[in-house]
Design a protein around this motif. Structure first.
Motif, PDB file in Angstrom:
ATOM      1  N   ARG A 336     -31.353 -46.251  25.894  1.00 54.32           N
ATOM      2  CA  ARG A 336     -30.539 -45.159  26.636  1.00 54.32           C
ATOM      3  C   ARG A 336     -31.391 -44.203  27.213  1.00 54.32           C
ATOM      4  NH1 ARG A 336     -28.779 -40.352  25.649  1.00 54.32           N
ATOM      5  NH2 ARG A 336     -29.958 -40.062  23.689  1.00 54.32           N
ATOM      6  N   LEU A 337     -32.438 -43.622  26.541  1.00 49.05           N
ATOM      7  CA  LEU A 337     -33.070 -42.674  27.328  1.00 49.05           C
ATOM      8  C   LEU A 337     -33.876 -43.106  28.597  1.00 49.05           C
ATOM      9  CD1 LEU A 337     -35.079 -41.178  24.166  1.00 49.05           C
ATOM     10  CD2 LEU A 337     -33.000 -40.051  25.545  1.00 49.05           C
ATOM     11  N   LEU A 338     -34.588 -44.401  28.590  1.00 43.76           N
ATOM     12  CA  LEU A 338     -34.994 -44.933  29.822  1.00 43.76           C
ATOM     13  C   LEU A 338     -33.951 -45.269  30.913  1.00 43.76           C
ATOM     14  CD1 LEU A 338     -37.420 -47.626  28.232  1.00 43.76           C
ATOM     15  CD2 LEU A 338     -37.855 -45.630  29.085  1.00 43.76           C
ATOM     16  N   GLY A 339     -32.643 -45.642  30.686  1.00 45.28           N
ATOM     17  CA  GLY A 339     -31.586 -45.682  31.532  1.00 45.28           C
ATOM     18  C   GLY A 339     -31.207 -44.493  31.933  1.00 45.28           C
ATOM     19  N   GLU A 340     -31.374 -43.341  31.360  1.00 43.93           N
ATOM     20  CA  GLU A 340     -31.210 -42.178  31.965  1.00 43.93           C
ATOM     21  C   GLU A 340     -32.513 -41.366  32.415  1.00 43.93           C
ATOM     22  OE1 GLU A 340     -29.476 -39.870  28.669  1.00 43.93           O
ATOM     23  OE2 GLU A 340     -27.852 -41.021  28.550  1.00 43.93           O
ATOM     24  N   GLY A 341     -33.614 -42.209  32.366  1.00 44.77           N
ATOM     25  CA  GLY A 341     -34.749 -41.565  33.148  1.00 44.77           C
ATOM     26  C   GLY A 341     -35.715 -40.546  32.424  1.00 44.77           C
ATOM     27  N   ARG A 342     -35.199 -40.462  31.113  1.00 45.98           N
ATOM     28  CA  ARG A 342     -35.671 -39.380  30.186  1.00 45.98           C
ATOM     29  C   ARG A 342     -36.977 -40.256  29.517  1.00 45.98           C
ATOM     30  NH1 ARG A 342     -30.384 -37.603  27.094  1.00 45.98           N
ATOM     31  NH2 ARG A 342     -31.912 -36.389  25.745  1.00 45.98           N
ATOM     32  N   ILE A 343     -38.046 -40.265  30.195  1.00 51.60           N
ATOM     33  CA  ILE A 343     -39.295 -41.256  29.907  1.00 51.60           C
ATOM     34  C   ILE A 343     -40.057 -40.542  28.962  1.00 51.60           C
ATOM     35  CG2 ILE A 343     -41.212 -42.210  30.728  1.00 51.60           C
ATOM     36  CD1 ILE A 343     -39.758 -42.954  33.378  1.00 51.60           C
ATOM     37  N   THR A 344     -40.379 -39.259  29.144  1.00 55.02           N
ATOM     38  CA  THR A 344     -41.136 -38.549  28.117  1.00 55.02           C
ATOM     39  C   THR A 344     -40.674 -38.558  26.515  1.00 55.02           C
ATOM     40  OG1 THR A 344     -41.923 -36.945  29.754  1.00 55.02           O
ATOM     41  CG2 THR A 344     -42.182 -36.209  27.646  1.00 55.02           C
ATOM     42  N   GLN A 345     -39.237 -38.482  26.668  1.00 50.22           N
ATOM     43  CA  GLN A 345     -38.565 -38.655  25.399  1.00 50.22           C
ATOM     44  C   GLN A 345     -38.643 -39.919  24.686  1.00 50.22           C
ATOM     45  OE1 GLN A 345     -34.832 -36.240  26.606  1.00 50.22           O
ATOM     46  NE2 GLN A 345     -34.819 -35.893  24.343  1.00 50.22           N
ATOM     47  N   ALA A 346     -38.649 -41.090  25.564  1.00 49.75           N
ATOM     48  CA  ALA A 346     -38.652 -42.442  25.157  1.00 49.75           C
ATOM     49  C   ALA A 346     -40.180 -42.661  24.379  1.00 49.75           C
ATOM     50  CB  ALA A 346     -38.523 -43.186  26.223  1.00 49.75           C
TER      51      ALA A 346
END
Length: 511
Positions: A336-346
């Protein structure tokens, strides 16, 4: 662009600070938080290959990624980035508004520049570069206009990451055939279009120090090409010939920084700082209290500015660590995070669940192997090459043990490891790794997908420039051009790019 324009519905432009061919810098007001900020506006159509829509969109993606990577660097000598994105045709970067004078104006107001000030400037810049290179990020455009001297004497470095956005693969030429950067401060490997690294910023630091000590850059000329040629082939004038009072160790350090071969320069910014320490003013003395004195941070470290009382805000309470998620739930969250572009959290979640997954399923289980691959790939996407490198080496070794060194996955892992080494500035090690994987790539893809071995050969050519072997780099590039024209035809973009780069190198040698 006009005064009063509101960018992203929030930042009201107030006064134009400067502009160039790629964009503008404004003072602005953040309407939401009621504070003054600086806004840099870039036009993708002016820097992305002459306005091609696909190139402009790729630039936008790189811009967001680079802003995310540079936001990871926490250092008092770096301007704080508040926000970034796109607004209409413009990319925008919102930064703290820094009071003071840029180093070029500071030099003009205090010429000749006292050599102790030069040492203090260099030491502060080394502290910044050490933090930046550890990420790793290469500034690529360090120059006096990108350094602010604040009223308390501390320095703030500007434009970190902007050159990286415009020059994403570390070697790209603009559509005019020129390397990105400022010719007067450009290292030889950068001038030739080769791979850049921390050693490139150290060369620019040497140019900057020479300018502060002598009043002028070491290499000037009437044309950009002429300046780049002098960087490549002329020795700099020793500063003590112009300023005899400059200490010999300082002159020797500047000459080392200006070495043509990156391997002859200091190994890192930390080494440069240690060489400057004996020349720094002694700490704790009364020292000057006038503003804009760059020695003050060393004379009176962290001392309050006269007539100015500051109170540090209370430290926020550290929130309790969240409970460790189960592996399956964490995998879903990462997707989900990668799909939203939230790479650092992933990245953080993947790093935390890998040990739990290995304990539950075994280190060599398929689920752990998949997680480790995703972790390494996400680290690379997030620009965390130092952390990605050992993961890739482990994956490559495990896969080679199972399927042999010529296996496609093993080669891909080694190729990605070479990319990490290149981004970390370890040009010789990256060159050796690319050379090691090239035969396997040619064997696997030489007929079915020649673009892959061609890309590896391209990196080898750029790294040959980076290690100073210009003759071998030119021969290597010429052989690659012949093969690319044979496969793609002379009008294909890849051979056309190679021809421009080779022509640029020939011009520099012939100037």
């Amino acid at each position: 662009m006009t005064v009063g324009r509101v960018v992203a519905g929030r930042y009201e432009l107030a006064a134009l600070l400067g502009q160039g061919g790629m964009g503008q810098v404004w003072t602005a007001y953040d309407r939401r938080l009621d504070r003054r900020v600086a806004v840099k506006l870039l036009r993708p159509d002016r820097v992305a290959g002459g306005g091609a829509g696909g190139d402009a969109e790729e630039l936008r993606r790189r811009f967001v990624r680079e802003c995310r990577v540079t936001a990871q660097v926490d250092h008092p000598g770096l301007v704080t980035v508040h926000d970034a994105g796109s607004d209409g045709d413009d990319l925008y970067l919102v930064m703290q508004h820094v009071e003071g004078s840029d180093l070029a104006d500071h030099l003009a107001e205090h010429e000749p520049y006292p050599w102790p000030w030069t040492v203090a400037v260099a030491a502060q810049l080394c502290a910044v570069l050490s933090a930046v290179h550890a990420v790793p990020i290469v500034h690529r455009d360090l120059k006096p206009r990108n350094v602010m001297v604040r009223p308390d004497g501390t320095l703030t470095v500007l434009d970190l990451g902007v050159a990286s956005v415009l020059d994403s693969d570390t070697t790209r030429l603009t559509h005019t055939g020129s390397p990105i950067g400022s010719p007067a401060y450009m290292a030889p490997e950068q001038a030739m279009g080769g791979a850049v690294g921390p050693y490139t910023d150290l060369y620019a630091l040497g140019v900057l120090l020479h300018e502060l000590l002598s009043g002028d850059v070491p290499f000037a000329g009437s044309t950009a090409l002429g300046v780049l040629h002098r960087h490549l082939y002329e020795p700099p004038v020793a500063v003590r010939r112009l300023r005899p009072e400059v200490p010999e160790p300082l002159e020797a350090l500047v000459l080392r920084l200006l070495a043509k071969d990156p391997q002859d320069r200091p190994s890192c910014a930390q080494e440069v700082y240690e060489a400057l320490v004996p020349l720094l003013p002694a700490r704790g003395g009364p020292g000057p209290t006038r503003p804009l004195d760059p020695t003050r941070p060393f004379l009176r470290p962290h001392a309050p500015w006269p007539d100015r009382v500051t109170t540090a805000p209370p430290m926020p309470a550290v929130p309790p660590a969240p409970p460790r998620p189960d592996v399956a739930g964490a995998v879903d969250e990462v997707k989900r995070l990668l799909g939203e572009g939230r790479i650092t959290q992933a990245v953080d979640i993947l790093g935390s669940i890998l040990p739990a997954a290995a304990a539950e399923h075994g280190e060599r289980s398929p689920v752990v192997r998949i997680l480790r691959k995703q972790y390494a790939a996400t680290l690379m996407d997030d620009g965390q090459y130092r952390r990605a490198l050992p993961e890739l080496r482990r994956l490559a070794a495990d896969r080679a043990a199972e399927a042999g060194g010529g296996d496609a996955q093993a080669l891909d892992f080694r190729h990605d490891a070479a990319q990490c080494l290149e981004q970390l500035g370890e040009a010789a090690s990256a060159l050796a790794e690319y050379r090691a994987v090239l035969p396997g790539f040619e064997s696997l893809y030489g007929v079915t997908d020649p673009a892959r071995p061609f890309a590896v050969r391209h990196r080898i050519g750029h790294l040959l420039l980076a290690v100073g072997d210009h003759g071998a780099a030119h021969q290597y590039g010429q052989a690659l051009l012949w093969d690319a024209e044979r496969v793609y035809g002379p009008q294909h973009p890849f051979p056309a790019e190679l021809r421009r780069a080779l022509a640029h190198q020939r011009e520099l040698r012939a100037t």
